[in-house]
Scaffold this motif. Structure first.
Motif, mmCIF file in Angstrom:
data_model
loop_
_atom_site.group_PDB
_atom_site.id
_atom_site.type_symbol
_atom_site.label_atom_id
_atom_site.label_comp_id
_atom_site.label_asym_id
_atom_site.label_seq_id
_atom_site.Cartn_x
_atom_site.Cartn_y
_atom_site.Cartn_z
ATOM 1 N N SER A 81 38.744 30.990 52.935
ATOM 2 C CA SER A 81 39.972 30.740 52.176
ATOM 3 C C SER A 81 40.141 31.755 51.051
ATOM 4 C CB SER A 81 39.957 29.318 51.605
ATOM 5 O OG SER A 81 39.865 28.357 52.624
ATOM 6 N N ALA A 82 39.054 32.047 50.332
ATOM 7 C CA ALA A 82 39.116 33.036 49.251
ATOM 8 C C ALA A 82 39.449 34.420 49.802
ATOM 9 C CB ALA A 82 37.797 33.069 48.493
ATOM 10 N N SER A 83 38.835 34.783 50.917
ATOM 11 C CA SER A 83 39.088 36.098 51.515
ATOM 12 C C SER A 83 40.521 36.210 52.009
ATOM 13 C CB SER A 83 38.118 36.336 52.676
ATOM 14 O OG SER A 83 36.786 36.249 52.250
ATOM 15 N N ARG A 84 41.056 35.126 52.563
ATOM 16 C CA ARG A 84 42.424 35.147 53.089
ATOM 17 C C ARG A 84 43.449 35.304 51.963
ATOM 18 N NH1 ARG A 84 45.266 33.131 57.605
ATOM 19 N NH2 ARG A 84 47.413 33.812 57.312
ATOM 20 N N TYR A 126 43.979 42.221 46.323
ATOM 21 C CA TYR A 126 42.996 42.428 45.267
ATOM 22 C C TYR A 126 41.622 42.698 45.865
ATOM 23 C CZ TYR A 126 46.507 40.159 42.264
ATOM 24 O OH TYR A 126 47.649 39.839 41.595
ATOM 25 N N ILE A 127 40.696 43.086 44.990
ATOM 26 C CA ILE A 127 39.287 43.189 45.367
ATOM 27 C C ILE A 127 38.678 41.789 45.255
ATOM 28 C CG2 ILE A 127 37.064 44.238 44.794
ATOM 29 C CD1 ILE A 127 38.642 46.571 43.562
ATOM 30 N N LEU A 128 37.962 41.363 46.299
ATOM 31 C CA LEU A 128 37.386 40.022 46.299
ATOM 32 C C LEU A 128 36.404 39.854 45.153
ATOM 33 C CD1 LEU A 128 37.231 37.319 47.784
ATOM 34 C CD2 LEU A 128 35.357 38.239 49.145
ATOM 35 N N GLY A 129 36.630 38.830 44.338
ATOM 36 C CA GLY A 129 35.790 38.574 43.181
ATOM 37 C C GLY A 129 36.423 39.010 41.875
ATOM 38 N N GLU A 130 37.565 39.717 41.938
ATOM 39 C CA GLU A 130 38.210 40.169 40.707
ATOM 40 C C GLU A 130 39.085 39.056 40.124
ATOM 41 O OE1 GLU A 130 41.064 43.826 39.112
ATOM 42 O OE2 GLU A 130 40.312 43.825 41.164
ATOM 43 N N LYS A 131 40.238 38.787 40.739
ATOM 44 C CA LYS A 131 41.090 37.690 40.288
ATOM 45 C C LYS A 131 40.910 36.440 41.143
ATOM 46 C CE LYS A 131 44.842 39.988 37.831
ATOM 47 N NZ LYS A 131 46.306 40.103 37.687
ATOM 48 N N ILE A 132 40.464 36.634 42.359
ATOM 49 C CA ILE A 132 40.235 35.529 43.293
ATOM 50 C C ILE A 132 38.817 35.657 43.822
ATOM 51 C CG2 ILE A 132 40.985 34.420 45.432
ATOM 52 C CD1 ILE A 132 43.718 35.857 44.964
ATOM 53 N N GLY A 133 38.065 34.574 43.746
ATOM 54 C CA GLY A 133 36.673 34.617 44.199
ATOM 55 C C GLY A 133 36.216 33.289 44.749
ATOM 56 N N TYR A 134 34.938 33.204 45.059
ATOM 57 C CA TYR A 134 34.366 31.967 45.579
ATOM 58 C C TYR A 134 33.003 31.736 44.958
ATOM 59 C CZ TYR A 134 31.530 34.934 48.660
ATOM 60 O OH TYR A 134 30.657 35.868 49.150
ATOM 61 N N LYS A 135 32.551 30.497 45.035
ATOM 62 C CA LYS A 135 31.256 30.117 44.488
ATOM 63 C C LYS A 135 30.665 29.028 45.369
ATOM 64 C CE LYS A 135 28.998 28.884 40.123
ATOM 65 N NZ LYS A 135 29.218 28.502 38.702
ATOM 66 N N ILE A 136 29.526 29.356 45.994
ATOM 67 C CA ILE A 136 28.816 28.397 46.817
ATOM 68 C C ILE A 136 27.364 28.357 46.363
ATOM 69 C CG2 ILE A 136 30.346 28.706 48.803
ATOM 70 C CD1 ILE A 136 28.246 30.526 50.019
ATOM 71 N N ARG A 137 26.565 27.527 46.986
ATOM 72 C CA ARG A 137 25.175 27.392 46.584
ATOM 73 C C ARG A 137 24.416 28.690 46.845
ATOM 74 N NH1 ARG A 137 20.787 22.959 48.841
ATOM 75 N NH2 ARG A 137 19.384 23.018 47.047
#
Length: 551
Positions: free
Chosen positions: A101-104, A111-122
């Motif tokens: 979902s974050a990548s889509r 954007y570059i993934l992790g800049e304005k939109i990112g994800y956080k998992i275990r």
């Protein structure tokens, strides 16, 4: 129905009669959206969503599968966010769904993934100081909520696929209900395709429902005509027909677990050689693979080749598999049940719910016309399947839940507001288990060990083992063993790339498989974590790196 938006607040207590119908608004202001996604049904309700957000703190969005709610609603809120320093949090039930979902959404913005939109998992996060929209799992969201510093920054909280009803979601709903009475700024969006709205309405009495109708493409449902307990023959016959006769469209097969997927995959690979289907790509998907190949699995699923995906229920929700036209549903799933009399969990195979069946068939109608083949009869669907998922809080061990409530809020369990009240017997057995482990005293309050253990995201028995290891001065060795168990690496053969080349001498040297893995890890450590050493000794580098990341 409502012509004057200014009077909407005045009628908030009288709005209950209008909740079961769809509310439309005049288009006085056009909110920003992306022209590339006008084909998705959710884009037609942008103005309604944004205006409801301005007037209500809790909104339930009922939207069918394939309407684009998982990716487009967080995107709409982000584009129209008035305070750039505020955060938008979107929870997903599984790691793979959070990453995809974050990548889509990130690719649609460019954007570059992790800049304005990112994800956080275990054990993994892709965030920065500039991140405004974060996709995370329910367990990670629960950690964010209890940290007051992080919680003050959150302005929008989106709970996707609420029908999953895992224990973390039930805890989050109870916490947010208590917070909203004190902090009215927090906006909560609850999204699902098959949730029981009456239950949510009773829990959040001043919430409002918005229904977004329609699938993008219709799905043809085909049932098994004759009931059969062994569905494997029908499965292989069907897959062979789809691979040979149907030249276009990917195939998604739902199976119960890793063992079944690996067994079916071997047979299908032999079938691939005999039928000379060299252009078909077979992809297994289960929890252990997604944990190891988190980032590469999304690119693998995006390969422009015909695919046959063998998956557990991780592909059931929040994931759009492009070009998937055929879904094969076995109607079964592995569910963990807690036995309060014996204080242990048991995993058993049982029928999925009707809501899960609906979600599975929706995977085929995302981007084109689809067909869902159900390997069970219509009578099985009507007689043996429940309407919705059985809440995890009613069938699981409640020891961690009790530790969380007592350590975070220091309150009586009767005071916490649950969406579904857990069984009394499960509560009693969990309290007894914590008392045996010396985590609570005779009065039910947390002991010294209990206060320390409540900070660990582990099972109480593993946490107790870790604390006792410091007293016996073997904490490093026990920590390695606990990291094995928490990563589901049970059995030393899983640590080898090719199990047929295992050195048999290990089995006679130690009396425990955990000690064999411990010995291998320490030897890798003595070789300065060299990847070439792993290749020489036939060891899985990614699994060993996973253990090292935990340490």
């Amino acid at each position: 129905f409502v012509k004057n938006l200014i009077n909407l607040q005045k009628f908030s207590f009288k709005i209950k009669n209008l909740k079961n119908s769809l509310i439309y608004f005049k288009k006085k202001k056009s909110y920003v959206t992306n022209k590339n996604n006008y084909s998705l049904p959710v884009t037609k309700f942008i103005n309604s969503i944004m205006k409801l957000i301005n007037y209500y703190n809790t909104i339930l969005i009922l939207s069918d599968t394939g309407t684009g709610k998982t990716t487009q609603i967080p995107k709409i809120i982000l584009k129209n966010l008035k305070h750039p320093k505020k955060l938008i949090i979107c929870s997903q039930p599984r790691r793979l769904a959070a990453i995809i979902s974050a990548s889509r959404v990130n690719s649609e913005f460019g954007y570059i993934l992790g800049e304005k939109i990112g994800y956080k998992i275990r054990f993994e996060s892709c965030l920065s100081k500039k991140t405004q929209l974060t996709f995370l799992t329910d367990g990670m969201l629960l950690k964010e909520i209890i940290q007051s510093f992080n919680f003050k920054k959150i302005s929008f909280m989106i709970l996707d696929e609420i029908h999953e009803r895992n224990i973390n979601l039930d805890l989050i709903l109870g916490i947010i209900k208590g917070i909203q009475t004190k902090k009215t700024v927090l906006k909560l969006l609850i999204m699902s395709a098959t949730i029981d709205y009456a239950k949510i309405e009773n829990f959040f009495p001043f919430s409002l429902k918005l229904t977004i109708p329609g699938k993008t493409f219709p799905v043809n449902i085909k049932w098994l005509k004759i009931e059969n307990t062994n569905y494997y023959f029908s499965l292989f016959k069907l897959v062979a027909f789809l691979l040979v006769q149907k030249k276009l469209g990917d195939i998604l097969i739902f199976l119960t677990g890793q063992d079944e997927i690996e067994c079916v995959l071997k047979i299908l690979l032999n079938l691939k050689q005999k039928l000379q289907l060299n252009h078909i790509l077979f992809i297994p998907l289960f929890s252990k693979i997604t944990q190891i190949h988190n980032r590469t699995i999304y690119s693998t699923l995006s390969i422009q080749a015909r695919k046959c995906i063998l998956s557990t229920n991780i592909c059931e929700t929040s994931i759009t598999l492009n070009n998937t036209r055929f879904v094969v549903d076995n109607g079964l799933n592995k569910i963990k049940f807690f036995h309060p009399n014996f204080l242990f969990d048991k995993i058993q195979i049982s029928y999925v719910s009707k809501s899960s069946v609906h979600q599975r068939s929706g995977r085929a109608g995302r981007t084109s016309l689809g067909t869902c083949f159900r390997l069970y009869t219509k009578s099985v669907y009507d007689s043996f399947m429940f309407n919705s998922n059985f809440p995890e809080i009613k069938r699981t061990n409640l020891s961690n839940l009790i530790l969380f409530i007592k350590s975070t809020y220091n309150m009586n369990l009767n005071e916490f507001d649950f969406l579904d009240i857990p069984p009394t017997k499960n509560f009693q057995s969990a309290l007894y288990n914590l008392w045996i482990l010396s985590m609570i005293n005779n009065l039910g309050n947390l002991s010294h060990d209990g206060k320390i253990i409540s900070r660990f995201n582990l099972e109480p028995t593993l946490s107790k083992m870790l604390i006792n290891s410091t007293r016996f001065k073997c904490s490093y060795e026990i920590l390695i063993i606990i990291s094995l168990i928490s990563n589901n690496i049970i059995g030393y053969k899983n640590l080898f790339v090719n199990p047929s080349k295992i050195n048999v001498n290990h089995e006679y040297k130690y009396f425990s498989e955990f000690l064999i893995i411990l010995d291998m890890y320490k030897k890798w450590e003595l070789n300065l974590f060299d990847s070439n050493w792993c290749k020489k000794n036939n060891l899985n580098l990614k699994l060993l790196s996973k253990i090292r990341k935990v340490l």
